[in-house]
Design a protein around this motif. Structure first.
Motif, PDB file in Angstrom:
ATOM      1  N   VAL A 127     -21.572  -8.842  72.755  1.00  0.00           N
ATOM      2  CA  VAL A 127     -21.958  -7.760  71.848  1.00  0.00           C
ATOM      3  C   VAL A 127     -22.682  -6.696  72.664  1.00  0.00           C
ATOM      4  CG1 VAL A 127     -23.356  -7.135  69.841  1.00  0.00           C
ATOM      5  CG2 VAL A 127     -22.163  -9.327  69.877  1.00  0.00           C
ATOM      6  N   CYS A 128     -22.111  -5.498  72.683  1.00  0.00           N
ATOM      7  CA  CYS A 128     -22.707  -4.404  73.453  1.00  0.00           C
ATOM      8  C   CYS A 128     -24.125  -4.143  72.946  1.00  0.00           C
ATOM      9  CB  CYS A 128     -21.855  -3.145  73.289  1.00  0.00           C
ATOM     10  SG  CYS A 128     -22.494  -1.723  74.210  1.00  0.00           S
ATOM     11  N   THR A 129     -25.045  -3.969  73.888  1.00  0.00           N
ATOM     12  CA  THR A 129     -26.451  -3.802  73.507  1.00  0.00           C
ATOM     13  C   THR A 129     -26.765  -2.364  73.075  1.00  0.00           C
ATOM     14  OG1 THR A 129     -27.104  -3.381  75.796  1.00  0.00           O
ATOM     15  CG2 THR A 129     -27.189  -5.674  75.019  1.00  0.00           C
ATOM     16  N   HIS A 130     -25.746  -1.520  73.034  1.00  0.00           N
ATOM     17  CA  HIS A 130     -25.973  -0.168  72.517  1.00  0.00           C
ATOM     18  C   HIS A 130     -25.944  -0.219  70.992  1.00  0.00           C
ATOM     19  CE1 HIS A 130     -24.493   4.180  71.830  1.00  0.00           C
ATOM     20  NE2 HIS A 130     -25.806   4.182  71.947  1.00  0.00           N
ATOM     21  N   LEU A 131     -24.747  -0.275  70.413  1.00  0.00           N
ATOM     22  CA  LEU A 131     -24.647  -0.304  68.956  1.00  0.00           C
ATOM     23  C   LEU A 131     -23.812  -1.466  68.442  1.00  0.00           C
ATOM     24  CD1 LEU A 131     -24.316   3.517  68.172  1.00  0.00           C
ATOM     25  CD2 LEU A 131     -26.346   2.072  67.962  1.00  0.00           C
ATOM     26  N   GLY A 132     -23.574  -2.437  69.307  1.00  0.00           N
ATOM     27  CA  GLY A 132     -22.988  -3.677  68.810  1.00  0.00           C
ATOM     28  C   GLY A 132     -21.478  -3.792  68.842  1.00  0.00           C
ATOM     29  N   CYS A 133     -20.763  -2.919  69.540  1.00  0.00           N
ATOM     30  CA  CYS A 133     -19.313  -3.093  69.676  1.00  0.00           C
ATOM     31  C   CYS A 133     -19.024  -4.306  70.562  1.00  0.00           C
ATOM     32  CB  CYS A 133     -18.684  -1.864  70.318  1.00  0.00           C
ATOM     33  SG  CYS A 133     -18.650  -0.415  69.249  1.00  0.00           S
ATOM     34  N   ILE A 134     -17.786  -4.751  70.527  1.00  0.00           N
ATOM     35  CA  ILE A 134     -17.379  -5.858  71.401  1.00  0.00           C
ATOM     36  C   ILE A 134     -16.689  -5.264  72.626  1.00  0.00           C
ATOM     37  CG2 ILE A 134     -15.950  -7.926  71.577  1.00  0.00           C
ATOM     38  CD1 ILE A 134     -16.309  -8.262  68.555  1.00  0.00           C
ATOM     39  N   PHE A 151     -16.223  -3.389  79.721  1.00  0.00           N
ATOM     40  CA  PHE A 151     -16.349  -1.968  79.394  1.00  0.00           C
ATOM     41  C   PHE A 151     -16.388  -1.815  77.880  1.00  0.00           C
ATOM     42  CE2 PHE A 151     -14.108   2.046  78.273  1.00  0.00           C
ATOM     43  CZ  PHE A 151     -15.119   2.921  78.670  1.00  0.00           C
ATOM     44  N   CYS A 152     -17.383  -1.107  77.393  1.00  0.00           N
ATOM     45  CA  CYS A 152     -17.461  -0.848  75.952  1.00  0.00           C
ATOM     46  C   CYS A 152     -16.974   0.578  75.700  1.00  0.00           C
ATOM     47  CB  CYS A 152     -18.895  -1.008  75.452  1.00  0.00           C
ATOM     48  SG  CYS A 152     -18.984  -0.815  73.661  1.00  0.00           S
ATOM     49  N   PRO A 153     -15.805   0.705  75.084  1.00  0.00           N
ATOM     50  CA  PRO A 153     -15.211   2.025  74.912  1.00  0.00           C
ATOM     51  C   PRO A 153     -15.881   2.859  73.818  1.00  0.00           C
ATOM     52  CG  PRO A 153     -13.822   0.376  73.868  1.00  0.00           C
ATOM     53  CD  PRO A 153     -14.961  -0.366  74.502  1.00  0.00           C
ATOM     54  N   CYS A 154     -16.718   2.234  73.012  1.00  0.00           N
ATOM     55  CA  CYS A 154     -17.325   2.978  71.894  1.00  0.00           C
ATOM     56  C   CYS A 154     -18.051   4.226  72.397  1.00  0.00           C
ATOM     57  CB  CYS A 154     -18.264   2.076  71.105  1.00  0.00           C
ATOM     58  SG  CYS A 154     -17.386   0.726  70.284  1.00  0.00           S
ATOM     59  N   HIS A 155     -18.888   4.045  73.408  1.00  0.00           N
ATOM     60  CA  HIS A 155     -19.608   5.196  73.961  1.00  0.00           C
ATOM     61  C   HIS A 155     -19.652   5.138  75.487  1.00  0.00           C
ATOM     62  CE1 HIS A 155     -21.218   4.049  69.980  1.00  0.00           C
ATOM     63  NE2 HIS A 155     -21.031   5.330  69.727  1.00  0.00           N
ATOM     64  N   GLY A 156     -18.855   4.250  76.078  1.00  0.00           N
ATOM     65  CA  GLY A 156     -18.719   4.238  77.536  1.00  0.00           C
ATOM     66  C   GLY A 156     -19.787   3.490  78.299  1.00  0.00           C
ATOM     67  N   SER A 157     -20.056   2.250  77.918  1.00  0.00           N
ATOM     68  CA  SER A 157     -21.007   1.439  78.696  1.00  0.00           C
ATOM     69  C   SER A 157     -20.233   0.509  79.633  1.00  0.00           C
ATOM     70  CB  SER A 157     -21.900   0.609  77.761  1.00  0.00           C
ATOM     71  OG  SER A 157     -22.861   1.433  77.142  1.00  0.00           O
ATOM     72  N   HIS A 158     -20.666   0.487  80.883  1.00  0.00           N
ATOM     73  CA  HIS A 158     -20.019  -0.340  81.900  1.00  0.00           C
ATOM     74  C   HIS A 158     -20.957  -1.491  82.280  1.00  0.00           C
ATOM     75  CE1 HIS A 158     -16.851   2.727  83.017  1.00  0.00           C
ATOM     76  NE2 HIS A 158     -17.738   3.502  82.398  1.00  0.00           N
ATOM     77  N   GLY A 168     -23.929   4.077  81.299  1.00  0.00           N
ATOM     78  CA  GLY A 168     -23.651   4.292  79.881  1.00  0.00           C
ATOM     79  C   GLY A 168     -24.923   4.114  79.055  1.00  0.00           C
ATOM     80  N   PRO A 169     -24.778   4.269  77.743  1.00  0.00           N
ATOM     81  CA  PRO A 169     -25.965   4.312  76.882  1.00  0.00           C
ATOM     82  C   PRO A 169     -26.584   2.954  76.545  1.00  0.00           C
ATOM     83  CG  PRO A 169     -23.995   4.584  75.555  1.00  0.00           C
ATOM     84  CD  PRO A 169     -23.541   4.539  76.990  1.00  0.00           C
ATOM     85  N   ALA A 170     -25.898   1.859  76.836  1.00  0.00           N
ATOM     86  CA  ALA A 170     -26.466   0.548  76.474  1.00  0.00           C
ATOM     87  C   ALA A 170     -27.761   0.327  77.252  1.00  0.00           C
ATOM     88  CB  ALA A 170     -25.467  -0.565  76.755  1.00  0.00           C
TER      89      ALA A 170
HETATM   90  S1  FES Z   1     -21.696   0.302  71.247  1.00  0.00           S
HETATM   91 FE1  FES Z   1     -21.134  -0.058  73.303  1.00  0.00          FE
HETATM   92  S2  FES Z   1     -21.411   1.862  74.229  1.00  0.00           S
HETATM   93 FE2  FES Z   1     -22.027   2.225  72.181  1.00  0.00          FE
END
Ligand code: FES
Length: 190
Positions: A127-134, A151-158, A168-170
């Motif tokens: 679970v991405c630590t930014h906003l919770g995408c997988i 890679f989290c494509p929601c907002h670009g966290s690597h 990225g923002p995470a």
């Molecule tokens: S939820 Fe993963 S980068 Fe925003």
């Protein structure tokens, strides 16, 4: 006159006293009803919070690592969340170790994120630590991002090969869940 006035005063006083008493009683009775009502309303809610047997059974899961080749990863579900299990290559382990930890957004040694003697296995909550995408990067063919982890494509966290946030923002690394090796090829998560 005097007695009539006295009686009126006395009656008024008695009436006032009774009135207060009634009001107090009504207030107390209403308060008690409200408290009982609230308790009755809360109980089913609390009762629902008692974990059912099947939920308790899922509090921990055992996963066989047999068949996960070096370089591959799988995704399992634990407590309703995805968990990534990656069988790291020697190169991926080395890349995770070669990092200057002090320059990371969430500084953490790779050695602290894996278990001694089993550092080829990385286990993280997916679970991405930014906003919770997988994040992507577990299934074969998915992009793993600039640091070859996820890679989290929601907002670009690597994330890197230790599941640490690199760009990225995470704000935090992917969480390492509690787990133990039951034997060399089986882990218990939770
Ligand atoms: S939820 Fe993963 S980068 Fe925003």
């Amino acid at each position: 006159m005097a007695s009539s006035s006295k009686a009126a005063t006395s009656e008024g006083g008695a009436g006032h006293g009774d009135g207060v008493g009634r009001r107090d009683f009504l207030f107390i009775a209403t308060g008690a009803t409200a408290a009982v009502g609230t308790a009755a309303a809360i109980w089913p809610f609390l009762n629902n919070m008692n974990p059912a047997a099947d939920t308790l059974a899922l509090a921990s899961i055992e996963v066989s690592l047999n068949g996960i080749e070096v370089g591959q990863a799988i995704k399992v579900s634990w407590r309703g969340k995805p968990v990534f299990i990656r069988h790291r290559t020697p190169e991926e382990i080395q890349a995770a170790r070669d990092v200057d930890v002090s320059r990371l957004p969430d500084p953490e040694d790779d050695a602290k994120r894996v278990q001694k003697g089993h550092d080829d296995w990385l286990i993280v909550v997916g679970v991405c630590t930014h906003l919770g995408c997988i994040p992507l990067g577990t299934a074969q063919g998915e992009t793993r991002g600039d640091y070859k982890g996820w890679f989290c494509p929601c907002h670009g966290s690597h994330y890197d090969t230790s599941g640490r946030i690199r760009r990225g923002p995470a704000p935090k690394n992917l969480e390492v869940p509690t787990y133990t090796f039951v034997n060399d090829t089986t882990i218990r998560i939770g």
